[in-house]
Design a protein around this motif. Structure first.
Motif, PDB file in Angstrom:
ATOM      1  N   UNK A  63      53.010  39.014  53.886  1.00  0.00           N
ATOM      2  CA  UNK A  63      51.769  38.952  53.118  1.00  0.00           C
ATOM      3  C   UNK A  63      51.904  37.827  52.104  1.00  0.00           C
ATOM      4  N   UNK A  64      51.021  36.846  52.234  1.00  0.00           N
ATOM      5  CA  UNK A  64      50.957  35.721  51.307  1.00  0.00           C
ATOM      6  C   UNK A  64      49.688  35.887  50.482  1.00  0.00           C
ATOM      7  N   UNK A  65      49.828  36.378  49.256  1.00  0.00           N
ATOM      8  CA  UNK A  65      48.647  36.670  48.435  1.00  0.00           C
ATOM      9  C   UNK A  65      48.002  35.383  47.898  1.00  0.00           C
ATOM     10  N   UNK A  66      48.789  34.353  47.675  1.00  0.00           N
ATOM     11  CA  UNK A  66      48.240  33.099  47.139  1.00  0.00           C
ATOM     12  C   UNK A  66      47.295  32.434  48.139  1.00  0.00           C
ATOM     13  N   UNK A  67      47.642  32.524  49.415  1.00  0.00           N
ATOM     14  CA  UNK A  67      46.794  31.914  50.446  1.00  0.00           C
ATOM     15  C   UNK A  67      45.955  32.961  51.181  1.00  0.00           C
ATOM     16  N   UNK A  68      46.023  34.189  50.721  1.00  0.00           N
ATOM     17  CA  UNK A  68      45.158  35.275  51.214  1.00  0.00           C
ATOM     18  C   UNK A  68      45.252  35.507  52.717  1.00  0.00           C
ATOM     19  N   UNK A  69      46.467  35.676  53.201  1.00  0.00           N
ATOM     20  CA  UNK A  69      46.607  36.027  54.610  1.00  0.00           C
ATOM     21  C   UNK A  69      47.846  36.880  54.815  1.00  0.00           C
ATOM     22  N   UNK A  70      47.842  37.546  55.953  1.00  0.00           N
ATOM     23  CA  UNK A  70      48.997  38.323  56.363  1.00  0.00           C
ATOM     24  C   UNK A  70      49.207  38.113  57.854  1.00  0.00           C
ATOM     25  N   UNK A  71      50.451  38.194  58.283  1.00  0.00           N
ATOM     26  CA  UNK A  71      50.767  38.060  59.703  1.00  0.00           C
ATOM     27  C   UNK A  71      51.629  39.235  60.153  1.00  0.00           C
ATOM     28  N   UNK A  72      51.487  39.571  61.421  1.00  0.00           N
ATOM     29  CA  UNK A  72      52.330  40.589  62.044  1.00  0.00           C
ATOM     30  C   UNK A  72      52.936  39.964  63.290  1.00  0.00           C
TER      31      UNK A  72
END
Lengths: 110, 113
Positions: A63-72
């Motif tokens: 979870x990258x909150x600064x760039x507003x995305x998450x990956x699985x």
């Protein structure tokens, strides 16, 4: 809906291969959860994330909150990984309710 | 392992009838939620609760009421069911403090004819 966008909407994998699912957020959120809905319809929590990375077996999520995305990431896909994967962000409203994406349906074949 | 139990698992109702969906959790969680799942929409929040006696509107509350008579039980009520409320309904619970991991019930499939 549009506040949480998942991609791709569907994914076909062969056993043993690797893949990544992505979730983009247009709302400010400090936590992300990932769920798997199996073919019988049951929803299982996979990860609860604050900014950073977690790993569980063949699954890894960031979870990258600064760039507003998450990956699985799914490593060495198995037949039992088939189902629909949902990401969800905590809503700005109270109650810590989750706003869900529309899901990525993953089909793993031999 | 957290336990959330929904009943009934399947329900067929007539238009204009009253429907009550029940949810029980044994996790002692403060927060409980009702979602509906429809193709193309994912899960959408109907009502939620902070604890016994509390109910709050979610994103799509119209046509639904909720009741939280105790910490363990959270009901979703359709006073006048309509065919547009045909859906799969999920209840969930979560701890209000720190990590609010949500645990879902198995779902209730409702058909309104």
């Amino acid at each position: 809906g549009d506040q949480v966008k998942q991609s791709p909407s569907a994914l076909s994998l062969q056993e043993g291969t690797n893949s990544a699912l992505r979730c983009n957020f247009s709302i400010a959120t400090t936590t992300v959860q990932w769920f798997l809905q199996n073919p019988r319809g049951s929803l299982m929590n996979l990860f609860y994330l604050v900014p950073g990375t977690k790993e569980n077996g063949r699954l890894k999520s960031t979870f990258n909150s600064k760039e507003s995305y998450s990956t699985l990431h799914i490593r060495d896909a198995q037949l039992e990984d088939s189902g629909t994967y949902f990401c969800a962000a905590e809503a700005p409203q109270g109650g810590r309710a989750l706003i869900f994406g529309t899901g990525t349906t993953v089909s793993v074949s031999p | 392992e957290a336990a959330v139990t929904q009943s009934p698992r399947n329900k067929v109702a007539v238009t204009g009838g009253k429907v009550t969906l029940s949810c029980n959790q044994t996790n002692n969680h403060n927060n409980m939620y009702w979602y509906r799942q429809d193709t193309g929409h994912g899960l959408r929040l109907i009502h939620y609760s902070y604890g016994a006696g509390s109910t709050e509107k979610g994103d799509i509350p119209d046509g639904y009421k909720a009741s939280r008579p105790s910490q363990e039980n959270f009901s979703l009520i359709l006073e006048l069911a309509t065919p547009s409320q045909t859906s799969v309904y999920f209840c969930a619970s979560g701890e209000s403090q720190s990590q609010n991991t949500l645990y879902f019930g198995a779902g209730t499939r409702l058909s309104v004819l």
